[in-house]
Design a protein around this motif. Structure first.
Motif, PDB file in Angstrom:
ATOM      1  N   UNK A 260       0.792  -1.234   0.000  1.00 22.44           N
ATOM      2  CA  UNK A 260       0.000   0.000   0.000  1.00 22.44           C
ATOM      3  C   UNK A 260       0.822   1.281   0.000  1.00 22.44           C
ATOM      4  N   UNK A 304      -3.669  -6.361   3.120  1.00 24.23           N
ATOM      5  CA  UNK A 304      -3.118  -5.456   4.137  1.00 24.23           C
ATOM      6  C   UNK A 304      -2.706  -6.245   5.380  1.00 24.23           C
ATOM      7  N   UNK A 308       0.966  -6.900   7.161  1.00 24.42           N
ATOM      8  CA  UNK A 308       1.252  -6.617   8.573  1.00 24.42           C
ATOM      9  C   UNK A 308       1.817  -7.873   9.245  1.00 24.42           C
ATOM     10  N   UNK A 312       5.420  -8.412  11.033  1.00 20.79           N
ATOM     11  CA  UNK A 312       5.417  -8.870  12.428  1.00 20.79           C
ATOM     12  C   UNK A 312       6.358 -10.069  12.618  1.00 20.79           C
ATOM     13  N   UNK A 372       4.920  -0.197   8.059  1.00 20.56           N
ATOM     14  CA  UNK A 372       4.295  -1.165   8.970  1.00 20.56           C
ATOM     15  C   UNK A 372       5.193  -1.396  10.183  1.00 20.56           C
ATOM     16  N   UNK A 375       4.838   1.311  12.772  1.00 22.42           N
ATOM     17  CA  UNK A 375       3.577   1.253  13.520  1.00 22.42           C
ATOM     18  C   UNK A 375       3.624   0.115  14.533  1.00 22.42           C
ATOM     19  N   UNK A 376       4.130  -1.037  14.102  1.00 27.90           N
ATOM     20  CA  UNK A 376       4.188  -2.184  15.020  1.00 27.90           C
ATOM     21  C   UNK A 376       5.146  -1.923  16.185  1.00 27.90           C
ATOM     22  N   UNK A 377       6.112  -1.065  15.950  1.00 26.84           N
ATOM     23  CA  UNK A 377       7.022  -0.701  17.032  1.00 26.84           C
ATOM     24  C   UNK A 377       6.434   0.325  17.984  1.00 26.84           C
ATOM     25  N   UNK A 378       5.212   0.759  17.708  1.00 25.58           N
ATOM     26  CA  UNK A 378       4.552   1.655  18.644  1.00 25.58           C
ATOM     27  C   UNK A 378       4.632   3.121  18.278  1.00 25.58           C
ATOM     28  N   UNK A 379       5.027   3.393  17.044  1.00 27.83           N
ATOM     29  CA  UNK A 379       5.012   4.796  16.631  1.00 27.83           C
ATOM     30  C   UNK A 379       3.601   5.209  16.258  1.00 27.83           C
ATOM     31  N   UNK A 380       3.221   6.410  16.610  1.00 26.65           N
ATOM     32  CA  UNK A 380       1.874   6.863  16.255  1.00 26.65           C
ATOM     33  C   UNK A 380       1.791   7.171  14.761  1.00 26.65           C
ATOM     34  N   UNK A 381       0.599   7.276  14.288  1.00 26.15           N
ATOM     35  CA  UNK A 381       0.296   7.563  12.884  1.00 26.15           C
ATOM     36  C   UNK A 381       0.135   9.073  12.790  1.00 26.15           C
ATOM     37  N   UNK A 382       1.118   9.734  12.206  1.00 25.74           N
ATOM     38  CA  UNK A 382       1.168  11.194  12.081  1.00 25.74           C
ATOM     39  C   UNK A 382       1.119  11.940  13.401  1.00 25.74           C
TER      40      UNK A 382
END
Lengths: 382, 382
Positions: A260, A304, A308, A312, A372, A375-382
């Motif tokens: 994506x 999607x 992910x 992972x 991905x 995000x999986x490491x815990x970073x926020x989206x924007x």
């Protein structure tokens, strides 16, 4: 640059400017496998009436332009679009196959295969030289064979629907490479027949008002998992027009959502909008509508989630294909070609005998993988 | 411009440049209904540390800045994102309600309601003056009440889930309007209680490692059709973070695809990606996955087809809502306000008595309407 200016009918300074603006780019990796070609440049964008993917080639004895394959407009509804576009002319409803677009030409003494964006591809050229009869070009030296390259051993677009283990070429247009003028459908059928070149199926010849007959053809194609059709004026005086099946829309979405972050938002939304117009025009009850919703949702969500899950598990998101080469030099050349394309890839020989080298090609989708992972490491989206 | 320069701590020429670059825009329509305000300008983009939606207001006796409501980052997975963001601090899991963001302030003697983008909205102001106790501002003149405006009589975002026929304000933050510094969750609860201001529900106070408890809360919210949650450090020393339910993602998609040409591609794709991460983290079996696919597909396809059908019937694509006004002047002022916003609308009084004027507001979605009409008339897609 002089040969480009001459071939495109530009002043030398205009040709220079194309280069500076990065519209004119390298079209190939120089190599003995391309013995006839001294230089080749391609247009990476439409310029004047020259299509994106137009190539200018200089051989030892000649210089000429190979026009880009024109964009084909799309019908989102059959009625009244076909009638409006073709009027009362007879049309051929031709299968649109799902592979990659290749223009096959002769330069000097050999055959060359050019991809949509105007690159002379060594992998495709190797296969084309075995599949396409050179003597066609004795009769028609100025023509290009516009084919869809299809099969599992495809480095660009795989299609599992056709049960083709290797790579085959299906002819769908013959055009003058300089003017881009096509020959008529029936003349093309005759030539394909005479030279034993595989051609895409012509499913129906009809007039544009027979929408119900055309719908039947499309529904039948869809049930066989096929991509869609191209409508062509039998005489090829009017531009063709394409139309895709629901399955093809979902297939595209499946592909785009797996990778994506690599794909443009427009690519995704346009498939969804097509699906809605088709559902509207083919409206066939609550049950079919619900199946369509499920199919659409699944073709988005499943890839999607798979991506992910892969990340992972510590994997990279890749697009894998098994290719084969007849010649180790072509294999090495193809690696250089992928670098020219800017592809991030891994390649591994998996089998080798006297005849062929089998190779696993993995294109690494770095943006999707990185996004991905973050995000999986815990970073926020924007 | 001098008052802007003073309030934002800029040189006059820097403030002038903001205006020239069209970052500084009009924030209201001058009118007797806004008796205290001489001038008001807003930032249409982030500038320095001033948020988008920051407003500078000049009253007869004062000039001050009202900071924009800060963007809240989103968690796409609960684990490990919450832990990573909040560490070991206690957090409140607060319901995120689905309405529109309003900052309520006092200027001079009256209450004013400012929307997210920094516009002083007459419709919202009229309602806020009836709902919000003015004496709060006697005690805290420098504070702004950050509320979600919710209900069916909403001109911007309707929400039918809460069974609120009118428009109500739910407090979720109290901030210093000049510094944007928030007060702690418990102090806010105390104030809301004391002034009888409705507050959003705090569903749980916990620590960020209790992901299973938090999941339970979210699943329960989802089953009630609610939008999501905002996680807040109890002391509000760390920025909040939001998380939405599957239902909310689908609701957004439903909305965006109904007006697909008005909506940004990014809006759509981001909801889809959220849905995938949630499905991944809440993974609960094949059956639930299939339901999610169907729900997603339907929330995309259904609104698109409805829009196509509307245009086919000769209708325009509109977003309709029923509003009410206590004062005809506010109604006229609100029309001017919508023009300032650049909204393409139709409005019709549908009922009127001594107390209220009931109005049907229809926002015309011209791009979507035109795009669909063209396709239905037989124009090709690109």
């Amino acid at each position: 640059m002089n040969f480009v200016a001459r071939a495109l009918n530009l002043s030398i300074s205009a040709a220079e400017r194309l280069r500076e603006r990065n519209i004119l780019k390298r079209a190939f990796v120089k190599h003995d496998f391309f013995p006839d070609i001294v230089e080749a440049l391609r247009l990476d964008r439409k310029f004047g009436f020259y299509e994106e993917g137009t190539v200018v080639i200089k051989t030892r004895t000649d210089e000429f332009v190979v026009r880009g394959f024109p964009k084909i407009k799309r019908a989102l509804t059959l009625k009244p679009t076909l009638k409006r576009h073709f009027g009362n002319r007879m049309i051929a409803v031709e299968e649109k196959m799902n592979g990659y677009n290749v223009r096959i030409i002769r330069a000097g003494d050999s055959i060359y295969a050019i991809t949509r964006r105007g690159l002379i591809c060594p992998y495709t050229t190797e296969k084309a030289r075995l599949e396409i009869p050179l003597d066609f070009f004795d009769e028609y030296p100025e023509f290009m064979l516009c084919c869809e390259a299809i099969g599992r051993a495809s480095p660009y677009v795989q299609s599992y629907t056709y049960d083709i283990p290797g790579l085959e070429f299906y002819l769908f247009d013959i055009r003058n490479r300089r003017t881009n003028e096509p020959i008529g459908v029936e003349e093309r059928e005759e030539i394909a027949d005479r030279y034993e070149i595989k051609m895409v199926d012509i499913l129906l010849k009809t007039n544009p008002e027979k929408v119900e007959d055309i719908k039947t053809v499309i529904e039948e194609l869809n049930s066989r998992g096929r991509e869609g059709v191209v409508f062509k004026d039998i005489e090829m005086k009017i531009d063709p027009m394409k139309y895709t099946t629901s399955l093809s829309n979902c297939y595209d979405l499946n592909y785009a959502f797996r990778f994506f972050a690599e794909y443009a938002r427009d690519f995704m939304i346009s498939r969804i909008v097509r699906e809605a117009f088709q559902s509207f025009e083919f409206q066939n009850g609550k049950r079919e509508f619900e199946e369509r919703c499920f199919r659409l949702g699944k073709s988005i969500l499943k890839p999607l989630i798979e991506s992910i899950q892969d990340v992972k598990m510590g994997k990279k998101i890749v697009e894998a294909s098994e290719l084969y080469f007849y010649n180790r030099e072509v294999l090495e050349l193809f690696k250089m070609h992928l670098k020219l394309l800017g592809v991030d890839f891994r390649m591994k020989v998996i089998d080798e005998d006297d005849e062929k080298i089998k190779v696993l090609l993995e294109r690494v989708m770095r943006s999707t993988t990185d996004r991905i992972r973050k995000i999986l490491n815990g970073n926020p989206w924007r």
